[in-house]
Design a protein around this motif. Structure first.
Motif, PDB file in Angstrom:
ATOM      1  N   ALA A 133       3.542  -5.308  -8.088  1.00 63.95           N
ATOM      2  CA  ALA A 133       4.168  -3.862  -7.817  1.00 63.95           C
ATOM      3  C   ALA A 133       5.395  -3.367  -8.390  1.00 63.95           C
ATOM      4  O   ALA A 133       5.194  -2.454  -8.873  1.00 63.95           O
ATOM      5  CB  ALA A 133       4.116  -4.191  -6.099  1.00 63.95           C
ATOM      6  N   SER A 134       6.042  -4.827  -9.275  1.00 66.73           N
ATOM      7  CA  SER A 134       6.908  -3.963  -9.872  1.00 66.73           C
ATOM      8  C   SER A 134       6.728  -3.720 -11.288  1.00 66.73           C
ATOM      9  O   SER A 134       7.593  -3.086 -12.279  1.00 66.73           O
ATOM     10  CB  SER A 134       8.114  -5.226 -10.137  1.00 66.73           C
ATOM     11  N   THR A 135       5.341  -3.620 -11.229  1.00 65.63           N
ATOM     12  CA  THR A 135       4.864  -3.377 -12.840  1.00 65.63           C
ATOM     13  C   THR A 135       4.164  -1.368 -13.131  1.00 65.63           C
ATOM     14  O   THR A 135       3.424  -1.096 -11.901  1.00 65.63           O
ATOM     15  CB  THR A 135       4.107  -4.171 -13.289  1.00 65.63           C
ATOM     16  N   VAL A 136       4.725  -1.536 -13.828  1.00 66.36           N
ATOM     17  CA  VAL A 136       4.372   0.548 -13.876  1.00 66.36           C
ATOM     18  C   VAL A 136       3.325   0.627 -15.174  1.00 66.36           C
ATOM     19  O   VAL A 136       3.780   0.625 -16.401  1.00 66.36           O
ATOM     20  CB  VAL A 136       5.147   1.340 -13.993  1.00 66.36           C
ATOM     21  N   PRO A 137       2.403   1.437 -15.098  1.00 66.23           N
ATOM     22  CA  PRO A 137       1.290   1.916 -15.813  1.00 66.23           C
ATOM     23  C   PRO A 137       1.652   2.725 -16.836  1.00 66.23           C
ATOM     24  O   PRO A 137       2.124   3.791 -15.856  1.00 66.23           O
ATOM     25  CB  PRO A 137      -0.004   2.470 -14.810  1.00 66.23           C
ATOM     26  N   VAL A 138       1.682   2.335 -18.079  1.00 66.27           N
ATOM     27  CA  VAL A 138       2.324   3.208 -19.421  1.00 66.27           C
ATOM     28  C   VAL A 138       0.962   3.235 -20.036  1.00 66.27           C
ATOM     29  O   VAL A 138       0.482   2.538 -20.757  1.00 66.27           O
ATOM     30  CB  VAL A 138       3.313   2.447 -19.926  1.00 66.27           C
ATOM     31  N   LEU A 139       0.925   4.688 -20.635  1.00 61.70           N
ATOM     32  CA  LEU A 139      -0.482   5.302 -21.243  1.00 61.70           C
ATOM     33  C   LEU A 139       0.284   6.019 -22.239  1.00 61.70           C
ATOM     34  O   LEU A 139       0.904   7.385 -21.960  1.00 61.70           O
ATOM     35  CB  LEU A 139      -1.259   5.955 -20.685  1.00 61.70           C
ATOM     36  N   CYS A 140      -0.005   5.647 -23.298  1.00 62.08           N
ATOM     37  CA  CYS A 140       0.171   6.603 -25.074  1.00 62.08           C
ATOM     38  C   CYS A 140      -0.714   7.506 -25.265  1.00 62.08           C
ATOM     39  O   CYS A 140      -0.743   8.054 -26.515  1.00 62.08           O
ATOM     40  CB  CYS A 140       0.131   5.402 -26.034  1.00 62.08           C
ATOM     41  N   ARG A 141      -1.789   7.697 -23.993  1.00 69.07           N
ATOM     42  CA  ARG A 141      -2.392   9.132 -24.404  1.00 69.07           C
ATOM     43  C   ARG A 141      -2.495   9.808 -23.060  1.00 69.07           C
ATOM     44  O   ARG A 141      -2.351   9.402 -22.171  1.00 69.07           O
ATOM     45  CB  ARG A 141      -4.230   8.675 -24.601  1.00 69.07           C
ATOM     46  N   PRO A 142      -3.359  11.012 -23.396  1.00 72.34           N
ATOM     47  CA  PRO A 142      -3.099  12.029 -22.350  1.00 72.34           C
ATOM     48  C   PRO A 142      -4.137  11.315 -21.083  1.00 72.34           C
ATOM     49  O   PRO A 142      -5.574  10.293 -20.741  1.00 72.34           O
ATOM     50  CB  PRO A 142      -4.290  13.081 -22.737  1.00 72.34           C
ATOM     51  N   ALA A 143      -4.024  11.563 -20.008  1.00 75.10           N
ATOM     52  CA  ALA A 143      -4.455  10.918 -18.671  1.00 75.10           C
ATOM     53  C   ALA A 143      -5.730  11.838 -18.206  1.00 75.10           C
ATOM     54  O   ALA A 143      -6.121  11.225 -16.839  1.00 75.10           O
ATOM     55  CB  ALA A 143      -3.206  10.870 -17.291  1.00 75.10           C
ATOM     56  N   GLY A 144      -5.883  13.113 -18.588  1.00 73.54           N
ATOM     57  CA  GLY A 144      -7.046  14.398 -17.823  1.00 73.54           C
ATOM     58  C   GLY A 144      -8.321  13.874 -18.428  1.00 73.54           C
ATOM     59  O   GLY A 144      -9.245  14.763 -18.441  1.00 73.54           O
ATOM     60  N   SER A 145      -8.482  12.951 -19.603  1.00 68.26           N
ATOM     61  CA  SER A 145     -10.176  12.784 -20.669  1.00 68.26           C
ATOM     62  C   SER A 145     -10.039  11.440 -21.086  1.00 68.26           C
ATOM     63  O   SER A 145      -8.962  10.778 -21.129  1.00 68.26           O
ATOM     64  CB  SER A 145     -10.168  15.131 -20.921  1.00 68.26           C
ATOM     65  N   GLY A 146     -11.283  11.356 -21.586  1.00 64.88           N
ATOM     66  CA  GLY A 146     -11.194  10.269 -21.925  1.00 64.88           C
ATOM     67  C   GLY A 146     -11.001   8.768 -21.516  1.00 64.88           C
ATOM     68  O   GLY A 146     -11.433   8.881 -19.689  1.00 64.88           O
ATOM     69  N   VAL A 147     -10.738   7.955 -22.331  1.00 61.65           N
ATOM     70  CA  VAL A 147     -10.478   6.990 -21.799  1.00 61.65           C
ATOM     71  C   VAL A 147      -9.152   6.702 -20.890  1.00 61.65           C
ATOM     72  O   VAL A 147      -8.701   6.349 -19.309  1.00 61.65           O
ATOM     73  CB  VAL A 147      -9.523   5.676 -23.242  1.00 61.65           C
ATOM     74  N   GLY A 148      -8.452   7.812 -21.100  1.00 63.31           N
ATOM     75  CA  GLY A 148      -6.721   8.220 -20.295  1.00 63.31           C
ATOM     76  C   GLY A 148      -7.148   8.616 -18.900  1.00 63.31           C
ATOM     77  O   GLY A 148      -6.779   7.889 -18.258  1.00 63.31           O
ATOM     78  N   ARG A 149      -8.114   8.884 -18.671  1.00 66.97           N
ATOM     79  CA  ARG A 149      -8.765   9.782 -16.797  1.00 66.97           C
ATOM     80  C   ARG A 149      -9.665   8.377 -16.841  1.00 66.97           C
ATOM     81  O   ARG A 149      -9.403   7.923 -15.491  1.00 66.97           O
ATOM     82  CB  ARG A 149      -9.174  10.449 -17.674  1.00 66.97           C
ATOM     83  N   ARG A 150     -10.670   7.513 -17.425  1.00 67.51           N
ATOM     84  CA  ARG A 150     -10.445   6.277 -16.516  1.00 67.51           C
ATOM     85  C   ARG A 150      -9.118   5.561 -16.411  1.00 67.51           C
ATOM     86  O   ARG A 150      -9.279   5.548 -14.854  1.00 67.51           O
ATOM     87  CB  ARG A 150     -11.267   5.855 -17.240  1.00 67.51           C
ATOM     88  N   ALA A 151      -8.570   5.434 -17.409  1.00 66.97           N
ATOM     89  CA  ALA A 151      -7.561   4.395 -16.499  1.00 66.97           C
ATOM     90  C   ALA A 151      -6.451   4.706 -15.635  1.00 66.97           C
ATOM     91  O   ALA A 151      -6.434   4.418 -14.344  1.00 66.97           O
ATOM     92  CB  ALA A 151      -6.460   4.193 -17.807  1.00 66.97           C
ATOM     93  N   LEU A 160      -1.516  18.659  -8.171  1.00 68.53           N
ATOM     94  CA  LEU A 160      -2.701  18.969  -9.078  1.00 68.53           C
ATOM     95  C   LEU A 160      -3.887  17.934  -9.087  1.00 68.53           C
ATOM     96  O   LEU A 160      -3.715  16.038  -9.419  1.00 68.53           O
ATOM     97  CB  LEU A 160      -2.582  19.241 -10.466  1.00 68.53           C
ATOM     98  N   PRO A 161      -5.007  18.010  -9.047  1.00 65.77           N
ATOM     99  CA  PRO A 161      -6.055  17.328  -9.476  1.00 65.77           C
ATOM    100  C   PRO A 161      -5.583  16.315 -10.806  1.00 65.77           C
ATOM    101  O   PRO A 161      -5.021  16.990 -11.669  1.00 65.77           O
ATOM    102  CB  PRO A 161      -7.229  18.126  -9.488  1.00 65.77           C
ATOM    103  N   VAL A 162      -6.519  15.381 -10.900  1.00 67.08           N
ATOM    104  CA  VAL A 162      -6.332  14.520 -11.786  1.00 67.08           C
ATOM    105  C   VAL A 162      -6.831  14.504 -13.337  1.00 67.08           C
ATOM    106  O   VAL A 162      -6.015  14.786 -14.494  1.00 67.08           O
ATOM    107  CB  VAL A 162      -6.822  12.850 -11.869  1.00 67.08           C
ATOM    108  N   ASP A 163      -7.927  15.920 -13.599  1.00 68.01           N
ATOM    109  CA  ASP A 163      -8.956  16.348 -14.424  1.00 68.01           C
ATOM    110  C   ASP A 163      -7.285  17.188 -15.421  1.00 68.01           C
ATOM    111  O   ASP A 163      -7.248  18.102 -16.411  1.00 68.01           O
ATOM    112  CB  ASP A 163      -9.784  16.675 -13.910  1.00 68.01           C
ATOM    113  N   HIS A 164      -6.404  17.694 -14.817  1.00 63.63           N
ATOM    114  CA  HIS A 164      -5.028  18.550 -14.577  1.00 63.63           C
ATOM    115  C   HIS A 164      -4.403  17.746 -14.942  1.00 63.63           C
ATOM    116  O   HIS A 164      -2.836  18.735 -15.469  1.00 63.63           O
ATOM    117  CB  HIS A 164      -5.748  20.008 -14.368  1.00 63.63           C
ATOM    118  N   PHE A 165      -3.635  16.186 -15.213  1.00 64.86           N
ATOM    119  CA  PHE A 165      -2.461  15.623 -15.123  1.00 64.86           C
ATOM    120  C   PHE A 165      -1.950  16.047 -16.385  1.00 64.86           C
ATOM    121  O   PHE A 165      -0.552  15.412 -17.086  1.00 64.86           O
ATOM    122  CB  PHE A 165      -3.325  15.037 -15.333  1.00 64.86           C
TER     123      PHE A 165
END
Length: 666
Positions: A554-572, A472-477
């Motif tokens: 390449a061995s590092t995985v991004p970890v977000l403690c916030r939603p990814a579909g909007s705001g700071v998380g969406r940009r990240a 699905l699109p990132v906005d709906h992650f």
């Protein structure tokens, strides 16, 4: 320059596998040379093909060899090359990128294939190179391709993959892509890259550069080893029987010594075992088989089980049978610990042990995995077998749901389709809804229940539910797909939540079609990383910046403690995708506006532990599924992973391109 000391039969076998390329038009000049390495697979230099395929890499061209298909040309296409981006005119291709794999259009053609070395270290000394060169035909007044052969001595190395020849070697124009044979062992160890302009000598690409093809390397070498494993074993007119007579074969007069025939049987059987989840198991098992002594320094990291066998050499000679059999038995134990059953390999090891002294028999039959590779056990003593995520060509199926927003629909509505990736290709949609007003988000699960139940019933194996990928699109992650209940009234032993019973991951719908080089390169590095770590995204008290994601290993995985579909998380997450990341974790259930809370710290710690416990990225989806299973059993709504989603976007299994363009609501 000829070489009177070369083996005549191996020379003939090499010549029979060697070909040249050209346009499909009659009398078109040759481009360069190449050689068969497995049924239907030809290896050459990328710079041989690039000028002619520029702008149309899918173009069909001609392949011809004097001893292939009775000398008649065959149609072929580029399968893959290591070039980074589109080729440019007069571009000098770096050594590590100058390989290409070509496939015959007609896969039923019989042909010879060279024996590719399994050694990880660099050979040195006498080599034989043969291929094709252009020559004027005065009768037909055209340029034709003629065979040539030269002796050469490897006397230097450039970085990881370059091999230098002494100046007295003479290489003609058109020879690029020719096989470089090590006369000591009778194995092809490199691919001729270039001659020195106006002078003798030149450079070759070490065969170990094939490992840069990633998953395709496993597929290619498995096909190579299976083919040689089925080749004649009595007549002497094959690679292995002739290698028995060469110095590189070592001494093999008794059962406690390892012969080329043993190597052929072992590698053919290893080709049928599931590939390792990461580099570390191969390194550790080879080290233990060598008596706890690591392989000599300066060798490239092994990627597949074959490469581990290639670490079992000392000064260019095979080690004794005890080390090789010990290694094979450790592979058997490793595969069994993951729920596999490599019967053919185990049976062959048992038969081969009948020819060795009792001490060898004891060491091998009592083989145990190194502590770091032993699976964890639950409190009741049961093995926690981690299921590896399917990879191309392994025969496992993945169910894919694509959710496409209807253009300009407010509020959002979706069109959908369901496909199956059966391990070979992504099939045409089995169910879809691509017309009308679309489906609102709150009705998606209900609309998908029936079709998904039908598809899962056709692809699930007993005790092994197929993974579910939702693109699905990132906005709906932040769609919590793992909480979907595909059964209104689930049986007691079948949890209602899809993310508890089967692996569930998300994919970026915008990545449909041909993957870009940045994504592929990072994915390959992630897949082969020995240890995975998490990176807090964005760093505390910082705004996300592209360099944060570009500079991550390449061995590092991004970890977000916030939603990814909007705001700071969406940009990240957008920056992470732009930097080629194929794996990420994020919390779908919201985040305070101002700063992180204690829960954020708990999530970061939990994600770090999840990554550290995984023997490679390929284990991550099932390890997260097991955590979800534990949450379901304990009903712990405050668990750090309860609202966590996972991006697992494999560029070697790209989603089909959408050629229909934007879809408008009627």
């Amino acid at each position: 320059m000829s070489d009177p000391d070369s083996d005549s039969v191996i020379d003939a076998l090499t010549r029979a596998a060697t070909v040249h390329f050209s346009h499909r038009q009659d009398d078109s000049p040759m481009w360069g040379s190449g050689f068969f390495v497995a049924p239907g697979w030809v290896l050459t230099c990328a710079h041989v093909l690039a000028p002619h395929l520029k702008g149309d890499p899918a173009m069909t061209f001609r392949l011809c060899g004097s001893e292939v298909n009775d000398g008649e040309p065959l149609d072929a296409r580029l399968a893959s090359w290591l070039l980074d981006g589109e080729p440019r005119a007069e571009q000098r291709v770096p050594v590590e990128q100058d390989l290409a794999l070509v496939r015959l259009v007609d896969e039923g053609v019989e042909h010879e294939s060279v024996w590719l070395t399994d050694r990880t270290d660099y050979p040195g000394g006498r080599g034989i190179v043969q291929g094709y060169r252009p020559e004027d035909d005065p009768v037909r007044q055209v340029r034709r391709a003629v065979r040539w052969k030269a002796g050469a001595r490897i006397n230097g190395f450039d970085d990881d993959y370059g091999m230098r020849f002494r100046p007295e070697a003479e290489f003609p124009k058109g020879g690029s892509g020719s096989p470089v044979l090590d006369a000591h062992s009778g194995a092809v160890v490199g691919i001729l890259k270039s001659r020195r302009s106006g002078r003798d000598g030149g450079m070759a690409i070490a065969a170990t550069a094939l490992r840069r093809f990633g998953p395709a390397y496993q597929t290619l070498m498995a096909a190579h080893d299976r083919w040689h494993g089925q080749s004649p074993k009595v007549t002497g007119h094959n690679w292995i029987e002739r290698q028995h007579q060469l110095p590189g074969a070592g001494v093999h007069t008794s059962g406690d010594q390892w012969s080329p025939r043993d190597r052929r049987e072992a590698l053919a059987l290893l080709s049928g075992v599931h590939p390792p989840a990461a580099i570390r198991p191969v390194v550790e098992l080879a080290k233990k088989a060598r008596g706890g002594v690591a392989a000599p320094p300066g060798q490239l990291l092994p990627r597949i089980w074959r490469d581990g066998h290639g670490l079992l050499y000392e000064a260019g000679q095979p080690v004794a049978a005890i080390a090789a059999l010990h290694y094979l038995q450790l592979v058997v134990e490793y595969e069994r610990s993951r729920g596999g059953d490599p019967v053919a390999l185990a049976d062959w090891v048992a038969r081969r042990l009948q020819d060795v002294p009792r001490i060898v028999h004891t060491v091998v039959t009592q083989a145990t995995l190194p502590p770091g590779l032993v699976h964890q056990r639950t409190a009741d003593g049961q093995d926690r077998i981690v299921v590896r995520y399917p990879r191309p060509g392994d025969g496992s199926a993945v169910v894919i749901v694509e959710l496409e927003p209807v253009c300009d629909a407010r509020p959002a509505r979706f069109y959908w389709r369901i496909r199956v990736d059966d391990g070979q290709d992504v099939n045409e949609p089995l169910h879809e809804e691509q017309t009308g007003d679309g489906v609102p988000p709150e009705q998606i699960v209900q609309r998908l229940r029936g079709p998904l139940e039908e598809v899962f019933a056709s692809v699930d194996s007993p005790g092994a539910p197929a993974p579910l990928e939702v693109a699905l699109p990132v906005d709906h992650f932040d769609t919590a797909v793992h909480r979907w209940q595909l059964t209104e009234m689930a049986r007691l032993h079948h949890p209602a939540y899809v993310g508890v019973r089967r692996m569930v991951v998300l994919r970026d719908l915008a990545r449909r079609g041909k993957p870009d080089a940045v994504w592929q390169r990072r994915w390959e590095g992630t897949l082969t990383a020995e240890v995975l770590t998490g990176a807090r995204t964005p760093p505390q008290r910082q705004v996300p910046r592209p360099r944060h994601f570009e500079e991550m290993p390449a061995s590092t995985v991004p970890v977000l403690c916030r939603p990814a579909g909007s705001g700071v998380g969406r940009r990240a997450i957008g920056m992470a995708l732009q930097a080629g990341h194929g794996i990420a974790l994020w919390h779908t259930d919201g985040h305070p506006d101002l700063s992180c809370t204690e829960f954020c710290e708990e999530m970061q710690q939990g994600a770090a532990q999840l990554l550290a416990q995984s023997a490679g990225a390929i284990e991550l989806p099932d390890r997260l599924r097991r955590i979800r299973d534990d949450i379901s059993g304990s009903r712990n709504s405050r668990h750090w992973a309860e609202g966590v989603a996972m991006l697992y976007d494999d560029p070697s299994r790209p989603l089909p391109a959408d050629d229909s363009g934007p879809v408008d609501s009627p």
